[in-house]
Every structure is written in structure tokens, then in C-alpha cells.
Design a protein around this motif. Structure first.
Motif, mmCIF file in Angstrom:
data_model
loop_
_atom_site.group_PDB
_atom_site.id
_atom_site.type_symbol
_atom_site.label_atom_id
_atom_site.label_comp_id
_atom_site.label_asym_id
_atom_site.label_seq_id
_atom_site.Cartn_x
_atom_site.Cartn_y
_atom_site.Cartn_z
ATOM 1 N N ARG A 16 -44.417 -39.890 63.234
ATOM 2 C CA ARG A 16 -43.517 -39.914 64.399
ATOM 3 C C ARG A 16 -42.093 -39.961 63.866
ATOM 4 N NH1 ARG A 16 -46.259 -42.182 69.192
ATOM 5 N NH2 ARG A 16 -44.223 -42.601 70.072
ATOM 6 N N GLU A 17 -41.433 -38.802 63.884
ATOM 7 C CA GLU A 17 -40.084 -38.756 63.317
ATOM 8 C C GLU A 17 -39.239 -37.737 64.057
ATOM 9 O OE1 GLU A 17 -39.311 -38.472 59.117
ATOM 10 O OE2 GLU A 17 -41.102 -39.655 58.654
ATOM 11 N N PRO A 18 -37.916 -37.952 64.032
ATOM 12 C CA PRO A 18 -37.032 -36.948 64.631
ATOM 13 C C PRO A 18 -36.816 -35.790 63.657
ATOM 14 C CG PRO A 18 -35.735 -38.796 63.816
ATOM 15 C CD PRO A 18 -37.180 -39.129 63.541
ATOM 16 N N VAL A 19 -36.682 -34.584 64.205
ATOM 17 C CA VAL A 19 -36.403 -33.402 63.388
ATOM 18 C C VAL A 19 -35.198 -32.690 63.991
ATOM 19 C CG1 VAL A 19 -37.291 -31.166 62.609
ATOM 20 C CG2 VAL A 19 -38.852 -33.119 62.747
ATOM 21 N N GLY A 20 -34.273 -32.274 63.130
ATOM 22 C CA GLY A 20 -33.155 -31.440 63.585
ATOM 23 C C GLY A 20 -33.642 -30.010 63.652
ATOM 24 N N ASP A 21 -33.524 -29.389 64.829
ATOM 25 C CA ASP A 21 -34.072 -28.038 64.987
ATOM 26 C C ASP A 21 -33.377 -27.366 66.185
ATOM 27 O OD1 ASP A 21 -35.703 -25.832 64.552
ATOM 28 O OD2 ASP A 21 -37.575 -26.956 64.549
ATOM 29 N N ASP A 22 -33.838 -26.170 66.528
ATOM 30 C CA ASP A 22 -33.187 -25.403 67.597
ATOM 31 C C ASP A 22 -33.278 -26.039 68.989
ATOM 32 O OD1 ASP A 22 -31.986 -23.146 66.394
ATOM 33 O OD2 ASP A 22 -33.926 -22.173 66.147
ATOM 34 N N HIS A 23 -34.061 -27.081 69.155
ATOM 35 C CA HIS A 23 -34.127 -27.712 70.487
ATOM 36 C C HIS A 23 -32.897 -28.580 70.764
ATOM 37 C CE1 HIS A 23 -35.641 -30.591 67.685
ATOM 38 N NE2 HIS A 23 -36.212 -31.419 68.546
ATOM 39 N N GLU A 71 -31.130 -20.144 62.533
ATOM 40 C CA GLU A 71 -31.504 -21.571 62.625
ATOM 41 C C GLU A 71 -31.194 -22.296 61.318
ATOM 42 O OE1 GLU A 71 -34.274 -25.011 61.889
ATOM 43 O OE2 GLU A 71 -34.313 -23.089 60.897
ATOM 44 N N GLU A 72 -31.408 -21.570 60.225
ATOM 45 C CA GLU A 72 -31.319 -22.216 58.911
ATOM 46 C C GLU A 72 -29.863 -22.429 58.475
ATOM 47 O OE1 GLU A 72 -33.854 -23.356 57.497
ATOM 48 O OE2 GLU A 72 -35.611 -22.120 57.944
ATOM 49 N N ALA A 73 -29.659 -23.492 57.702
ATOM 50 C CA ALA A 73 -28.347 -23.746 57.107
ATOM 51 C C ALA A 73 -28.138 -22.786 55.937
ATOM 52 C CB ALA A 73 -28.287 -25.180 56.608
ATOM 53 N N PHE A 74 -26.897 -22.334 55.740
ATOM 54 C CA PHE A 74 -26.593 -21.486 54.581
ATOM 55 C C PHE A 74 -26.445 -22.347 53.329
ATOM 56 C CE2 PHE A 74 -25.645 -18.698 58.036
ATOM 57 C CZ PHE A 74 -25.916 -17.437 57.554
ATOM 58 N N VAL A 75 -25.789 -23.496 53.493
ATOM 59 C CA VAL A 75 -25.535 -24.364 52.338
ATOM 60 C C VAL A 75 -26.279 -25.687 52.530
ATOM 61 C CG1 VAL A 75 -23.796 -25.493 50.917
ATOM 62 C CG2 VAL A 75 -23.308 -23.241 51.908
ATOM 63 N N GLU A 76 -25.810 -26.497 53.448
ATOM 64 C CA GLU A 76 -26.461 -27.784 53.678
ATOM 65 C C GLU A 76 -26.500 -28.059 55.173
ATOM 66 O OE1 GLU A 76 -24.794 -30.948 51.368
ATOM 67 O OE2 GLU A 76 -26.223 -32.386 52.195
ATOM 68 N N TRP A 77 -27.646 -28.523 55.639
ATOM 69 C CA TRP A 77 -27.849 -28.754 57.067
ATOM 70 C C TRP A 77 -26.784 -29.702 57.625
ATOM 71 C CZ3 TRP A 77 -31.676 -26.616 60.209
ATOM 72 C CH2 TRP A 77 -31.723 -27.115 61.514
ATOM 73 N N SER A 78 -26.067 -29.251 58.639
ATOM 74 C CA SER A 78 -25.096 -30.092 59.331
ATOM 75 C C SER A 78 -24.964 -29.542 60.747
ATOM 76 C CB SER A 78 -23.737 -30.035 58.629
ATOM 77 O OG SER A 78 -23.147 -28.758 58.872
ATOM 78 N N THR A 79 -24.202 -30.235 61.565
ATOM 79 C CA THR A 79 -23.988 -29.782 62.938
ATOM 80 C C THR A 79 -23.378 -28.384 62.950
ATOM 81 O OG1 THR A 79 -23.370 -32.071 63.237
ATOM 82 C CG2 THR A 79 -23.086 -30.637 65.134
ATOM 83 N N PHE A 80 -22.558 -28.085 61.934
ATOM 84 C CA PHE A 80 -21.848 -26.808 61.935
ATOM 85 C C PHE A 80 -22.571 -25.741 61.124
ATOM 86 C CE2 PHE A 80 -18.753 -30.192 62.620
ATOM 87 C CZ PHE A 80 -18.287 -29.800 63.870
#
Ligand SMILES: [Zn+2]
Length: 299
Positions: A236-243, A158-167
Motif C-alpha cells: 500500500r503505497e503512493p505512486v507518482g503517475d499520470d493520475h 509521462e516519463e521524466a527526462f532527467v529526474e522525476w519532479s513536478t516539472f
């Protein structure tokens, strides 16, 4: 006398019926926050658990052993992920009993911890707590006979290796969502409940706005019904996660997450994410909340 005797028999009958009714109405063992906490302790003892590490392999072995002990079939969904560190083999574990012919309610958590070079990042909360609770939910629901099957997704990467992105993030969920799409699974998965960072001693669950609204509202209503208002945040905020990858293919999802961990979120992705910052009570509250949502989702 006869009347008194008959009345006595009647009272005895009612009392015995009452005494038996709790057992007759409950077909699941009680959920234990302490047991979930034990499962977190075991994970933390493996040390940092980034994808592809020997520690994560050991953790996976532990999860498989427990889940098969509860009687589940485990699909080990192995795949090669392209990461900024090159290709890494990752493994989602999908524990299930039924084949989901009537439909599926999926419960999910990531079980990897973020790669933090030069830091002893053990992820008691981030990775550990939701995985521990998911395992405890799998134990509690092991013999539950409901129309929709319960599937337990232990997601890798789930976690980013370097920086959170779509890839660079959500490797396991992106892979599994693609598989499910290809297999025509989408209409069968009625709901996916994602757990993440739910062990914080000072638990406040966000109203996460990427989630399917009716499911997030169900979290709110159910928590209030259970008297758990204190765990609901004003945020109330959006979170980028496995969903997200599952939402993208059309599966209704909810992310139960507290992304406010320690003062100014200072325990998040730091060496401070240790066992002393989380509590069995917080995990038990979220576990009770999830269990109370299930009958509504079965309808
Ligand atoms: Zn994280």
C-alpha cells in the motif's frame, strides 16, 4: 400424447431461449490478452519511443490507424513541452465516439517510453503493456452503448527526462488536465482509470494510495469477485503517475499499477524490460477487471 407434445414444445422453447440468452446478454466482443500482446509486439518493434522521436511518431500512427478502424474519432492534442532537453512537441491522443454530454469514463495509459541514452530500452511493460491493453479495451468497447461515454487517453511524456519532479514528468497528463479544466470538463469526467505496468508475468497490483479511495476499493472488490485475488499485492503505497494532474483538478482517479517488476524491481527502466518478461494472461486479467468495474461506474 397432447400433454407430451405440449411438454416437448415447452422444453424445446426453453432450450432455444437458453441457447440464445448468452448472445442476447452480451453486446461486447471477448477481450483477448493475446491480441493485447500483439499490440505490445508492434510497439516494441518500433524500438525505444521517447517523446519527440520518429519511433514514437510511428507508434502514434499505428494507434491512430487501429483506433479509426474501430470507428473512433481521434483528437490529436499536440503541444510544446518545456523539458530539460529544451522544447519538445508532444501529442496526447484522445479516442472517443460520443461528445461526453451525459458524462465520461476515461481510460488512460502513457504510450511514451523513458529516454535512456545508450540503452535499448523498449518498454515492453512500461508503456507497452498498458498501451496494448488500452487499445484492446477500445476495440472491445467500440460498440458499447452506455449512458457515460468511454474516452481512451493515450498520454505522451509521462516519463521524466532527467529526474522525476513536478516539472519533469507527466507532461501529457498535466497538459490535458489543464485543457479540461479550462473547458469546464471536470464535472463531466466521472472517473479516470489509469493503467501502467500491468503486463508483468508475476503481476501484483498495488493498493495505490494517491488514488481515490472508493475507486481503489472497487478494484479490490472487483478482483476478489472475479477470483483474481492472486494479482492483488500487500503493498500500500503512493505512486507518482499520470493520475495526479487529474486528481489535482478534482477528477476521481485510480492507478492500476504493479511497480514491482522483476527481482527487486530490477527490470524497471532497464534494458531487461522486454517481451519475455510480460504475459498475455496478466494483461487479460487486468482487462477483465477493468471491464467488470465499468457497470458500477455507470451507475
Ligand atoms: Zn516508467
Amino acid at each position: 400424447m397432447r400433454f407430451a407434445f405440449a411438454l416437448g414444445v415447452l422444453i424445446a422453447f426453453i432450450l432455444s431461449a437458453c441457447a440464445q440468452s448468452p448472445r442476447a446478454s452480451s453486446d461486447t466482443p471477448a477481450l483477448s490478452g493475446e491480441r493485447a500482446m500483439d499490440y505490445v509486439r508492434t510497439q516494441v518493434a518500433f524500438g525505444p519511443r521517447p517523446p519527440g522521436s520518429p519511433a514514437l511518431e510511428k507508434c502514434r500512427g499505428f494507434l491512430k490507424q487501429q483506433l479509426s478502424g474501430f470507428g473512433y474519432t481521434i483528437d490529436d492534442d499536440a503541444f510544446l513541452a518545456q523539458t530539460p532537453y529544451g522544447p519538445i512537441t508532444m501529442h496526447n491522443l484522445i479516442a472517443h465516439k460520443g461528445k461526453g454530454e451525459q458524462g465520461v469514463i476515461a481510460l488512460a495509459s502513457h504510450y511514451d517510453t523513458k529516454l535512456m541514452e545508450g540503452m535499448n530500452f523498449v518498454g515492453a511493460n512500461d508503456g507497452g503493456s498498458s498501451t496494448g491493453l488500452l487499445l484492446e479495451l477500445a476495440r472491445v468497447l467500440a460498440d458499447k452503448k452506455d449512458a457515460l461515454d468511454y474516452w481512451f487517453l493515450f498520454l505522451d511524456g509521462e516519463e521524466a527526462f532527467v529526474e522525476w519532479s513536478t516539472f519533469d514528468s507527466t507532461y501529457g497528463s498535466r497538459h490535458l488536465a489543464q485543457q479540461w479544466k479550462n473547458q469546464g470538463m471536470v464535472p463531466r469526467v466521472r472517473a479516470l482509470i489509469l493503467l501502467d505496468m500491468i503486463g508483468d508475468k508475476d503481476l501484483d497490483i498495488w493498493y495505490e494510495t494517491n488514488s481515490t479511495k472508493r475507486l481503489m476499493d472497487l478494484v479490490w472488490e472487483t478482483a476478489k469477485k472475479l477470483g483474481l485475488n492472486s494479482i492483488l499485492s500487500q503493498t500500500r503505497e503512493p505512486v507518482g503517475d499520470d493520475h495526479i494532474p487529474f486528481l489535482d483538478i478534482g477528477i476521481p482517479c485510480v492507478d492500476i499499477i504493479d511497480l514491482n517488476y522483476g527481482p527487486q524491481n530490477s527490470y524497471h527502466h532497464t534494458a531487461a524490460d522486454t517481451l519475455d518478461k510480460i504475459s498475455a494472461q496478466s494483461m487479460e486479467k487486468v482487462g477483465r477487471l477493468v471491464l467488470a468495474m465499468l457497470p458500477v461506474l455507470q451507475k
